[in-house]
Design an enzyme around this catalytic site. Structure first.
Site, short mmCIF file in Angstrom:
data_model
loop_
_atom_site.label_atom_id
_atom_site.label_comp_id
_atom_site.label_asym_id
_atom_site.label_seq_id
_atom_site.Cartn_x
_atom_site.Cartn_y
_atom_site.Cartn_z
N LEU A 39 9.69 -16.00 35.25
CA LEU A 39 10.23 -14.72 36.59
C LEU A 39 10.66 -14.05 36.33
CD1 LEU A 39 12.31 -17.31 38.33
CD2 LEU A 39 9.85 -16.53 39.09
N SER A 41 12.89 -12.23 32.00
CA SER A 41 12.62 -11.62 30.52
C SER A 41 13.57 -10.61 30.42
CB SER A 41 11.66 -12.18 29.47
OG SER A 41 10.76 -11.17 30.05
N GLY A 42 14.10 -10.83 29.14
CA GLY A 42 15.35 -9.64 28.36
C GLY A 42 16.46 -10.01 28.81
N GLY A 45 17.81 -13.79 28.63
CA GLY A 45 17.02 -14.84 28.02
C GLY A 45 15.61 -14.87 28.21
N ASP A 154 31.38 -8.94 35.01
CA ASP A 154 30.32 -7.74 34.10
C ASP A 154 28.85 -7.44 35.82
OD1 ASP A 154 28.28 -6.70 32.43
OD2 ASP A 154 27.55 -8.73 32.74
C1 PIT Z 1 16.88 -17.01 39.62
C2 PIT Z 1 15.63 -16.05 39.64
C3 PIT Z 1 15.35 -14.71 38.49
C4 PIT Z 1 16.74 -14.54 37.26
C5 PIT Z 1 17.06 -15.59 38.18
C6 PIT Z 1 17.57 -16.19 38.92
C7 PIT Z 1 18.53 -15.21 37.06
C8 PIT Z 1 19.88 -15.70 37.16
C9 PIT Z 1 21.25 -15.44 36.28
C10 PIT Z 1 21.94 -16.46 36.33
C11 PIT Z 1 22.96 -16.37 34.99
C12 PIT Z 1 23.11 -15.60 34.57
C13 PIT Z 1 21.99 -15.40 33.97
C14 PIT Z 1 20.85 -14.86 34.44
O1 PIT Z 1 24.39 -15.91 33.14
O2 PIT Z 1 14.38 -14.09 38.58
O3 PIT Z 1 16.53 -17.36 40.55
O4 PIT Z 1 24.51 -18.02 35.49
#
Ligand code: PIT
Length: 355
Positions: A39, A41-42, A45, A154
Site C-alpha cells: 500500500l 512504503s518508506g 516501514g 508526532d
Molecule cells: C493504512 C493504509 C496506509 C498506511 C497505514 C495504514 C499506516 C498506518 C500506520 C500506523 C501506525 C504507525 C505508522 C503507520 O505507527 O496506506 O490503513 O500505528
C-alpha cells in the site's frame, strides 16, 4: 445531510469493533492472513494490504524491523497505547505479530492516502470550509486522546490519512509510535518529533503536556491554509531555533485569502508557553471551528488558490527530504557509525526521522 464542516459518524466502511490486541508469533500471521499488494512504503516501514482468511476482511499490515530489545519495548508501548484508543478518527489496531527481527501490526485499512498528497492533486479543490472540516476532526481525535491522558507527540501532515478516494473529506490519525501517557504532576521530557512541527518545550527539553500536541495542530493549520511552513529553516538547527523564537507572521500574500478567524485560531495555538495554549476542546469552540461551519458563506467556499500552489511545492519538498533521510539512514547502517553532531537533539531527531 450533515452540516458542512461538522463531523458526525466518521468511522466509514472500514470500521470494526474494538478488540484488545495481544502479541502473537510471526508464524500465526501467515496462518491467519493472506498478504496482498503493497500500500505504501518508506516512513512507517512497509505497509501491505492483507486479507483475513476466515472472513475475507481487508486490513493494512505495517511491517517494521525490530532487532533490539529496546525496539521491541517501543512496539509493546505502541500496542498498549493503541489498545486504549477507541475513536472513529484514530486508526485502530487489529492484531500484532512478533518475529525474531520484525514486528507486524495489522491495522484498519484506509485507502485515501496522505491528506496533503490528495490536496496536492490537480483534481482537488481546497477551501477554508474544507480546512475547517479537517481541523475539527483532528481536534476531536486529539481531544479524545487527551481525555484518556495520552499525548500523540508526532502530529504532522504525514500522519493524517484520508479514509478513501470517495471520502477525501474524512480523515484518520495514524502513528502512535511516539505517543506517551500523560500523568499530571509527573514531568514528561522527551526529545523527539519532527523539527518543523515540534513545540518549543520539546526543543528546550522542558516538560511536555497536552498543549504540545496543540502546538503541532497550529503548525498543521498554518501549512494547510498557506502551503508555507512557519518555522522551516535552511537546516534542522535553524528550524529548531525558529521554533524556540516562536515568531510567526501572516505577511505572505497567500494569507490575503484566509479569514481573520483562521489567523486568530493559529495565533492562539502557537503560543510559546504550553499552558497559554487552548485545549483541544477549546479549539473546537473557537469561532473558526465552531461558527464558521454554521455560517456556510460563499467566501468560505472559495479556492485557496495561492495556498494550493504552495502546498504542491511543500509536498514535493517533503518527499525529497524523506528520500534523502532514507539514504542517510541506509548509509549510517552500512557504515555502522553514528552521525557526529554536537547537538543531541538534532542527532536524535535525524535518527528518528530516518526511521
Ligand atoms: C493504512 C493504509 C496506509 C498506511 C497505514 C495504514 C499506516 C498506518 C500506520 C500506523 C501506525 C504507525 C505508522 C503507520 O505507527 O496506506 O490503513 O500505528
Amino acid at each position: 445531510m450533515a452540516t458542512p464542516g461538522i463531523s458526525t459518524d466518521v468511522g466509514g466502511p472500514h470500521t470494526f469493533p474494538h478488540k484488545l490486541v495481544t502479541f502473537r508469533t510471526k508464524e500465526m500471521l501467515q496462518d491467519l492472513y493472506v498478504v496482498k499488494d503493497p500500500l505504501g512504503s518508506g516512513r512507517f516501514g512497509k505497509v501491505y494490504l492483507v486479507e483475513e482468511k476466515t472472513t475475507g476482511k481487508k486490513f493494512a499490515a505495517k511491517q517494521c524491523a525490530c532487532r533490539r530489545p529496546s525496539q521491541r519495548k517501543d512496539f509493546e508501548l505502541e500496542i498498549e497505547v493503541m489498545n486504549e484508543l477507541k475513536h472513529p478518527k484514530l486508526l485502530h489496531l487489529f492484531d500484532a505479530f512478533f518475529g525474531k527481527n520484525e514486528v507486524t501490526l495489522v491495522l484498519e485499512l484506509v485507502t485515501g492516502g496522505e491528506l496533503f498528497d490528495r490536496i496536492a492533486d490537480d483534481s482537488f479543490d481546497l477551501t477554508e470550509q474544507l480546512a475547517v472540516t479537517y481541523l475539527r476532526q483532528i481536534c476531536e481525535a486529539i481531544a479524545y486522546m487527551h481525555s484518556v491522558n495520552i499525548l500523540h507527540l508526532d502530529l504532522k501532515p504525514e500522519n493524517i490519512l484520508c479514509l478513501s478516494p470517495d471520502h477525501l473529506d474524512l480523515i484518520k490519525i495514524i502513528d502512535f509510535g511516539f505517543a506517551r501517557r500523560y500523568t499530571p504532576n509527573t514531568p514528561l521530557k522527551i526529545m523527539f518529533g519532527t523539527p518543523e512541527f515540534v513545540a518549543p518545550e520539546v526543543v528546550n527539553f522542558d516538560p511536555l503536556g497536552k498543549g504540545t500536541d496543540v502546538w503541532s495542530i497550529g503548525v498543521i493549520t498554518y501549512v494547510l491554509l498557506s502551503g508555507l511552513s512557519p518555522f522551516m529553516g535552511d537546516d534542522e538547527q535553524e528550524t529548531l531555533s525558529n521554533v524556540t523564537s516562536g515568531e510567526i507572521d501572516f505577511d505572505d500574500e497567500c494569507f490575503d485569502e484566509v479569514s481573520q478567524e483562521a489567523k486568530d485560531f493559529i495565533h492562539k495555538l502557537l503560543q510559546p508557553k504550553e499552558r497559554h495554549r487552548p485545549t483541544c476542546l477549546e479549539c473546537l469552540e473557537h469561532p473558526w471551528l465552531y461558527e464558521m461551519p454554521r455560517q456556510n458563506l460563499d467566501s468560505h467556499r472559495k479556492s485557496l488558490a495561492v495556498a494550493i500552489i504552495n502546498l504542491k511545492k511543500f509536498v514535493s519538498r517533503r518527499k525529497w527530504m524523506r528520500s534523502i533521510n532514507a539514504v542517510r539512514a541506509m548509509n549510517r547502517l552500512q557504515a555502522g557509525v553514528k552521525k557526529q553532531s554536537s547537538d543531541d537533539l538534532t542527532k536524535n531527531m535525524s535518527k528518528l526521522n530516518a526511521k
